[in-house]
Design an enzyme around this catalytic site. Structure first.
Site: not given
Length: 347
Positions: A43, A144, A126
């Site tokens: 991520e 996002d 996020y």
């Protein structure tokens, strides 16, 4: 009759998206695991890098640092080295510190709870939502840019995504279509936004949600998302001196600063007595997020051993060469300069 947000049934949207994802999910290495460490790293890597560009970086990073313990125990400079090419080096420093947090504060076990994950250095809402939903069944949407784009089009919602309250607003909007399996839903939104609901030239007729998309039904897809504010861009002028002698050159490590934290750089000034050794200057233009850099790099070849040694002693510079410089992380413009000068000077 035109559909509106109020008279449409959006509960089926999440279900449709999961069905599409089941047969269209991209085959990515980090989707073969529920290891929170690897999901966390992926991520961070892909926040500002396209998957096709960042995949080799992710694989190399995981090979060298296969778990949180190995990462926590690594030297900071090595972590930066394996982040090389991804930019945003502060993220590498943050994940190194977060790994040490996990070892020290959570006995080496990645925290499960969304709020606990948020406490890790450099982890935002996020990333915390993505890790908690994919690995631990958390129920938070990982909002996002993909979420902003898809949701604003599905709902034909003109809420300004540059507004400071956009994250909260679209998180609440996502709740209207959130299915039970939030982990797969978050990944489906990432794939849909990347492959179908693109910023430009979206493939609306291939989208599993086009029958439910208000913007599509109104022929207004190109109007969403709405963004009015543009971030201000600053112009910066930097000066460096590439000081070298007999195949060696001088560097120093940047301190905590507004760009390129902890990366290596050339000297930023030289005394008057060394200026006669300047041979040439090269001007390089480089863009960072919200910054336009103009970098002047002076080529300084010192032919006096005494002057060389005195300059090093006075400033505690690090002496390096071509081979050794490969083991250090430099800002991209300086790395490019080193490689070009090596061809001229050292071969």
């Amino acid at each position: 009759m035109e559909k509106t947000k109020e008279d449409s049934n959006f509960q089926q949207v999440g279900t449709k998206l999961l069905a599409w994802y089941k047969t269209n999910a991209r085959d990515l290495p980090f989707r073969q695991t529920r290891d929170p460490y690897k999901i966390w790293i992926c991520e961070i890597v892909f926040q500002q890098t396209r998957i096709t560009q960042g995949l080799n970086h992710y694989n190399n990073f995981i090979r060298r640092f296969p778990d949180v313990k190995v990462l926590a125990e690594a030297e900071e400079d090595e972590v930066l080295l394996y982040w090389k090419g991804l930019g945003y080096y502060s993220r590498a420093l943050n994940i190194h510190k977060a790994a040490q947090q996990i070892i020290n504060d959570y006995n080496g076990s990645f925290p499960h709870d969304y709020q606990e994950i948020l406490k890790l250095k450099g982890v935002g809402k996020y990333t915390a939502a993505a890790v908690s939903s994919i690995c631990f069944g958390g129920k938070m949407p990982a909002v996002d840019g993909n979420f902003y784009r898809v949701l604003s089009r599905v709902f034909a919602d003109d809420f300004d995504i540059s507004n400071s309250k956009a994250f909260t607003y679209f998180s609440e909007l996502a709740q209207l279509i959130l299915p039970e399996n939030v982990g797969d839903f978050n990944q489906a939104m990432m794939d849909l936004g990347s492959e179908i609901c693109k910023p430009k030239n979206p493939l609306c007729h291939e989208c599993p949600l086009h029958e439910d998309c208000l913007a599509f039904s109104l022929n207004r897809v190109s109007e969403f998302p709405v963004k009015t504010k543009k971030a201000k861009t600053k112009d910066l002028h930097l000066t460096y001196y590439f000081v070298h002698r007999n195949g060696q050159f001088l560097i120093q490590q940047r301190k905590d600063d507004f760009i390129w934290k902890k990366l290596f750089e050339f000297p930023i000034e030289i005394p008057e007595e060394l200026k006669p050794f300047i041979q040439s200057v090269r001007t390089v233009h480089h863009k960072l997020t919200h910054k336009n850099l103009m970098i002047e790099i002076f080529n300084v070849e010192i032919d006096s051993q005494t002057a060389w040694e005195d300059f090093i002693a006075d400033n505690q510079y690090i002496v390096t060469d071509d081979a050794d410089s490969h083991e250090k992380s430099f800002p991209k413009p300086l790395e490019n300069y080193i490689r070009s000068k090596n061809e001229e000077l050292f071969f």
